[in-house]
Design a protein around this motif. Structure first.
Motif, mmCIF file in Angstrom:
data_model
loop_
_atom_site.group_PDB
_atom_site.id
_atom_site.type_symbol
_atom_site.label_atom_id
_atom_site.label_comp_id
_atom_site.label_asym_id
_atom_site.label_seq_id
_atom_site.Cartn_x
_atom_site.Cartn_y
_atom_site.Cartn_z
ATOM 1 N N LEU A 12 0.849 -1.190 0.000
ATOM 2 C CA LEU A 12 0.000 0.000 0.000
ATOM 3 C C LEU A 12 0.885 1.241 0.000
ATOM 4 O O LEU A 12 1.825 1.333 0.797
ATOM 5 C CB LEU A 12 -0.902 0.002 1.230
ATOM 6 C CG LEU A 12 -1.800 -1.228 1.410
ATOM 7 C CD1 LEU A 12 -2.498 -1.186 2.766
ATOM 8 C CD2 LEU A 12 -2.815 -1.314 0.294
ATOM 9 N N VAL A 13 0.562 2.169 -0.860
ATOM 10 C CA VAL A 13 1.327 3.407 -0.945
ATOM 11 C C VAL A 13 0.361 4.591 -0.895
ATOM 12 O O VAL A 13 -0.476 4.756 -1.791
ATOM 13 C CB VAL A 13 2.158 3.464 -2.233
ATOM 14 C CG1 VAL A 13 2.929 4.783 -2.300
ATOM 15 C CG2 VAL A 13 3.117 2.284 -2.308
ATOM 16 N N GLU A 14 0.501 5.392 0.167
ATOM 17 C CA GLU A 14 -0.351 6.565 0.321
ATOM 18 C C GLU A 14 0.268 7.783 -0.346
ATOM 19 O O GLU A 14 1.488 7.879 -0.471
ATOM 20 C CB GLU A 14 -0.570 6.892 1.805
ATOM 21 C CG GLU A 14 -1.194 5.784 2.626
ATOM 22 C CD GLU A 14 -0.143 4.918 3.315
ATOM 23 O OE1 GLU A 14 -0.477 4.304 4.341
ATOM 24 O OE2 GLU A 14 1.001 4.865 2.825
ATOM 25 N N SER A 15 -0.590 8.695 -0.732
ATOM 26 C CA SER A 15 -0.134 9.970 -1.291
ATOM 27 C C SER A 15 -1.216 11.015 -1.062
ATOM 28 O O SER A 15 -2.345 10.680 -0.671
ATOM 29 C CB SER A 15 0.162 9.836 -2.791
ATOM 30 O OG SER A 15 -1.008 9.463 -3.493
ATOM 31 N N PHE B 268 -6.408 5.243 8.842
ATOM 32 C CA PHE B 268 -6.091 5.501 10.229
ATOM 33 C C PHE B 268 -5.205 6.745 10.276
ATOM 34 O O PHE B 268 -4.650 7.165 9.260
ATOM 35 C CB PHE B 268 -5.330 4.310 10.837
ATOM 36 C CG PHE B 268 -6.151 3.053 10.911
ATOM 37 C CD1 PHE B 268 -6.378 2.283 9.779
ATOM 38 C CD2 PHE B 268 -6.699 2.634 12.115
ATOM 39 C CE1 PHE B 268 -7.144 1.122 9.834
ATOM 40 C CE2 PHE B 268 -7.456 1.474 12.183
ATOM 41 C CZ PHE B 268 -7.669 0.714 11.040
ATOM 42 N N ARG B 269 -5.075 7.293 11.471
ATOM 43 C CA ARG B 269 -4.135 8.401 11.636
ATOM 44 C C ARG B 269 -3.476 8.312 13.001
ATOM 45 O O ARG B 269 -4.039 7.768 13.949
ATOM 46 C CB ARG B 269 -4.828 9.748 11.447
ATOM 47 C CG ARG B 269 -5.842 10.104 12.518
ATOM 48 C CD ARG B 269 -6.553 11.413 12.136
ATOM 49 N NE ARG B 269 -7.542 11.804 13.131
ATOM 50 C CZ ARG B 269 -8.374 12.825 12.998
ATOM 51 N NH1 ARG B 269 -8.333 13.572 11.883
ATOM 52 N NH2 ARG B 269 -9.231 13.128 13.961
ATOM 53 N N PRO C 4 -6.499 22.095 12.871
ATOM 54 C CA PRO C 4 -5.183 21.648 13.349
ATOM 55 C C PRO C 4 -5.243 20.288 14.058
ATOM 56 O O PRO C 4 -4.235 19.561 14.067
ATOM 57 C CB PRO C 4 -4.771 22.767 14.307
ATOM 58 C CG PRO C 4 -5.436 23.978 13.734
ATOM 59 C CD PRO C 4 -6.768 23.488 13.236
ATOM 60 N N GLU C 5 -6.382 19.946 14.610
ATOM 61 C CA GLU C 5 -6.517 18.641 15.277
ATOM 62 C C GLU C 5 -6.485 17.475 14.293
ATOM 63 O O GLU C 5 -6.347 16.320 14.707
ATOM 64 C CB GLU C 5 -7.821 18.594 16.071
ATOM 65 C CG GLU C 5 -7.826 19.419 17.359
ATOM 66 C CD GLU C 5 -7.783 20.928 17.096
ATOM 67 O OE1 GLU C 5 -7.092 21.641 17.832
ATOM 68 O OE2 GLU C 5 -8.449 21.369 16.123
ATOM 69 N N ASP C 6 -6.583 17.753 13.018
ATOM 70 C CA ASP C 6 -6.470 16.702 12.009
ATOM 71 C C ASP C 6 -5.019 16.419 11.626
ATOM 72 O O ASP C 6 -4.752 15.500 10.841
ATOM 73 C CB ASP C 6 -7.253 17.095 10.754
ATOM 74 C CG ASP C 6 -8.747 17.165 10.995
ATOM 75 O OD1 ASP C 6 -9.365 18.163 10.558
ATOM 76 O OD2 ASP C 6 -9.297 16.236 11.617
ATOM 77 N N THR C 7 -4.103 17.191 12.152
ATOM 78 C CA THR C 7 -2.696 16.981 11.860
ATOM 79 C C THR C 7 -2.241 15.621 12.369
ATOM 80 O O THR C 7 -2.406 15.301 13.550
ATOM 81 C CB THR C 7 -1.848 18.089 12.496
ATOM 82 O OG1 THR C 7 -2.183 19.342 11.881
ATOM 83 C CG2 THR C 7 -0.360 17.805 12.308
ATOM 84 N N ALA C 8 -1.701 14.818 11.471
ATOM 85 C CA ALA C 8 -1.285 13.465 11.823
ATOM 86 C C ALA C 8 -0.658 12.805 10.595
ATOM 87 O O ALA C 8 -0.749 13.340 9.478
ATOM 88 C CB ALA C 8 -2.473 12.630 12.290
ATOM 89 N N VAL C 9 -0.066 11.661 10.829
ATOM 90 C CA VAL C 9 0.296 10.785 9.721
ATOM 91 C C VAL C 9 -0.915 9.911 9.424
ATOM 92 O O VAL C 9 -1.462 9.277 10.332
ATOM 93 C CB VAL C 9 1.516 9.909 10.063
ATOM 94 C CG1 VAL C 9 1.792 8.915 8.939
ATOM 95 C CG2 VAL C 9 2.748 10.783 10.316
ATOM 96 N N TYR C 10 -1.318 9.906 8.179
ATOM 97 C CA TYR C 10 -2.476 9.125 7.771
ATOM 98 C C TYR C 10 -1.999 7.858 7.057
ATOM 99 O O TYR C 10 -1.190 7.923 6.130
ATOM 100 C CB TYR C 10 -3.369 9.949 6.849
ATOM 101 C CG TYR C 10 -4.191 10.965 7.593
ATOM 102 C CD1 TYR C 10 -3.586 12.092 8.158
ATOM 103 C CD2 TYR C 10 -5.561 10.805 7.780
ATOM 104 C CE1 TYR C 10 -4.332 13.016 8.869
ATOM 105 C CE2 TYR C 10 -6.316 11.724 8.481
ATOM 106 C CZ TYR C 10 -5.687 12.818 9.030
ATOM 107 O OH TYR C 10 -6.429 13.740 9.744
#
Length: 119
Positions: A4-7, A37-38, A88-94
């Motif tokens: 799986l490769v995210e972008s 997920f994040r 800003p609360e959505d900041t994360a690695v997805y």
């Protein structure tokens, strides 16, 4: 094996939108339910959204409900996550993950894509 490769991640201002993509290898994509997920620094990994093999059923975490849309294109072996009204609360690695029809757990994970929302 599924790779799986995210972008699609990046830096966006609060109130903006992003569309994340997750491309899967292999010819059996339609046999996998998919999830996004994040994980934010110092926080546990959180389920954001998931979609059934056919795309007919979806799930959203309360934190993104009404702002996120998960979809998939089985012909392109790709799952998407459209995120609107970012904060800003959505900041994360997805990260995206794949769960085979015969499995109860997500077996394959991507490396993730960083989403940073500035205020």
């Amino acid at each position: 094996q599924v790779q799986l490769v995210e972008s699609g991640g990046g830096l966006v201002q609060a109130g903006g939108s992003l569309r994340l993509s997750c491309a899967a290898s292999g010819r059996t994509f339609s046999t996998y339910a998919m999830g996004w997920f994040r994980q934010a620094p110092g926080k546990e990994r959180e389920s954001v959204a998931s979609i059934s093999r056919s795309g007919s059923n979806t799930y959203y975490a309360n934190s993104v409900k009404g702002r996120a849309t998960i979809s998939r294109d089985n012909a392109k072996n790709t799952v998407y996550l459209q995120m609107n009204s970012l904060t800003p609360e959505d900041t994360a690695v997805y990260l995206c993950a794949a769960r085979h029809v015969a499995s109860r757990a997500y077996e394959y994970w991507g490396q993730g894509t960083q989403v940073t929302v500035s205020s």
